[in-house]
Scaffold this active site. Structure first.
Site, PDB file in Angstrom:
ATOM      1  N   GLY A  14      26.908 -17.325 -44.453  1.00 30.14           N
ATOM      2  CA  GLY A  14      25.611 -17.574 -43.430  1.00 30.14           C
ATOM      3  C   GLY A  14      26.040 -17.045 -41.943  1.00 30.14           C
ATOM      4  N   LYS A 163      19.843 -33.426 -40.678  1.00 35.12           N
ATOM      5  CA  LYS A 163      20.845 -33.177 -39.960  1.00 35.12           C
ATOM      6  C   LYS A 163      21.150 -34.394 -39.397  1.00 35.12           C
ATOM      7  CE  LYS A 163      22.486 -29.629 -39.277  1.00 35.12           C
ATOM      8  NZ  LYS A 163      23.530 -28.908 -40.398  1.00 35.12           N
TER       9      LYS A 163
END
Length: 345
Positions: A14, A163
Site C-alpha cells: 500500500g 475506521k
C-alpha cells in the site's frame, strides 16, 4: 538508528505501508511485511527501488489476510514492533458497510492478539481522520485528538464508520487484555505525496483525475492534506518515542484547502503539464445529480461546502514532528504520476 530490531509492516504494497518500509530500512531496521499473496513481492521491491532504497536485503515477506487467522503468528514472530497499516479503502461506496467494517475491526484485533502473544513491545495502528471528525457538528474550532467520529450518525459513511469502530476496538483491547503490549495510533487526513507504483491510493487518484482532465469541473469541497513521507515519519516517531505510548496523533500538514486551490497550485507549479486541470466550480445541484449515477460521486456530496480544520499541535509538540506544506505534497503527487507514466498523454 535501530540496532537491527525487527518491525512488521502490514500491507506493504500500500501507499503508506511502502513509504514506512522505505524509512524503516533507511533507519537500519529489519522489516517483515505482509501481503495477501506473494505474487506482489517483486512489485513492492520495485517500488522501494524507485524511491531510492539502495538495498532491500533486510526485507522479508509473509502471507497474511486480515480476514483469516492463518499466518499472523508467523508474521509477528520475533518482532519488536508492529506498524498495522493495512485496511480497506474504497474508491466508491461499498454495497454493504460490513465489507469495510469487518476487515478493519477484525483485522486490527487479529494483529493485536498476535502481537501481544508474541511479546511485541508496541504496535502503531494507522487509523484515520475518518475516526475523528464526522457525524459531529463542524465548527470554526479545529478537530484534535480528543475528537471522535460518531459512528451512529445517519450521515456517516461506511469507511468512516469502519475506521472509528476499528480504532475503538483497538483501544478497548489494550485496556482489557493487551498485557504488556503498548499501542499508539496515527490518524492521517488525505494522504498525498509521491506515488511509488501504478496501484495509486484513493487520494492520489484525485490528483490523477485533475491532471487527466477527467473532471468536468470542481466540486465545492475543502479538505486537509498530509504528505505520505511525513505520515511514515510520524509512524516511526510513534513507534519509538516513550511519550507516544497510549496516545493518538493527527497527521495533517496545515490548514484545509479547497479543491479549487489544489487545481490552481497544479496549474501554477506545473504549467503546460497541468493544461487539462479544470478550474471552474461545479454547482452543488449538478453533483447531486451525478451522485445518482456514480457511486464515487456519492462520497463527495455530504462534504459540499463543509470546512473542517484539523490541529497538528500534538504531534509537533510531543514528538517534534515537522510536516511538509500542502503545496509540496500536492506537487509531489502530480510529479510522481508524470514520472511513472500514469497520466494521459
Amino acid at each position: 538508528m535501530a540496532n537491527g530490531e525487527l518491525v512488521l509492516v502490514t500491507g506493504g504494497s500500500g501507499f503508506i505501508g511502502a513509504h514506512c518500509i522505505v524509512q524503516l530500512l533507511e533507519a537500519g531496521y529489519r522489516v517483515r511485511t505482509t501481503l495477501r499473496s506473494l505474487s506482489r513481492e517483486a512489485e513492492v521491491r520495485a517500488m522501494l527501488k524507485a524511491d531510492g532504497v539502495q538495498s532491500d536485503v533486510q526485507l522479508s515477506f509473509v502471507v497474511a489476510d486480515l480476514l483469516k487467522d492463518a499466518g499472523w503468528a508467523e508474521a509477528v514472530a520475533g518482532c519488536d514492533f508492529v506498524l498495522h497499516v493495512a485496511s480497506p479503502f474504497p474508491a466508491s461506496v461499498p454495497k454493504h458497510e460490513d465489507d469495510l467494517i469487518k476487515p478493519a475491526r477484525e483485522g486490527s484485533l487479529r494483529v493485536l492478539r498476535a502481537a501481544r502473544d508474541a511479546g511485541v513491545k508496541r504496535m502503531v495502528l494507522t487509523s484515520s481522520f475518518a475516526a475523528v471528525g464526522y457525524g459531529v457538528p463542524v465548527t470554526s474550532q479545529p478537530f484534535t485528538e480528543e475528537s471522535w467520529t460518531n459512528p451512529d450518525a445517519p450521515e456517516v459513511a461506511a469507511y468512516y464508520k469502519s475506521k472509528t469502530l476499528a480504532e475503538r476496538a483497538a483501544w478497548d483491547f489494550i485496556a482489557r487484555e493487551g498485557g504488556a503490549l503498548e499501542l499508539s495510533v496515527v490518524n492521517p487526513v488525505g494522504v498525498f505525496g509521491p506515488a511509488l507504483g501504478a496501484d495509486v491510493s484513493t487520494s492520489i487518484e484525485i490528483i490523477k483525475r485533475l491532471m487527466d482532465g477527467a473532471m468536468p469541473g470542481l466540486p465545492r469541497i475543502t479538505f486537509s492534506i498530509v504528505d505520505v513521507r511525513d505520515v511514515a515519519q510520524l509512524h516511526l516517531l510513534a513507534m519509538t518515542d516513550p511519550a507516544a505510548k497510549g496516545e493518538r496523533f493527527l497527521a495533517v500538514a496545515g490548514k484545509s484547502i479547497p479543491l479549487q486551490e489544489v487545481a490552481q497550485i497544479l496549474k501554477t507549479r506545473l504549467g503546460e503539464a497541468a493544461a487539462r486541470v479544470p478550474t471552474r466550480l461545479l454547482p452543488d445541484w449538478l453533483l447531486r445529480v451525478f451522485a445518482l449515477l456514480d457511486r464515487s460521486v456519492a462520497l463527495v456530496v455530504p462534504e459540499l461546502g463543509k470546512v473542517r480544520q484539523v490541529s497538528n499541535d500534538k504531534a509537533r509538540r510531543v514528538l517534534g514532528w515537522a510536516p511538509r506544506s500542502n503545496e509540496e505534497a500536492i506537487v509531489a503527487s502530480a510529479q510522481s504520476l508524470m514520472v511513472l507514466g500514469l497520466l494521459k498523454r
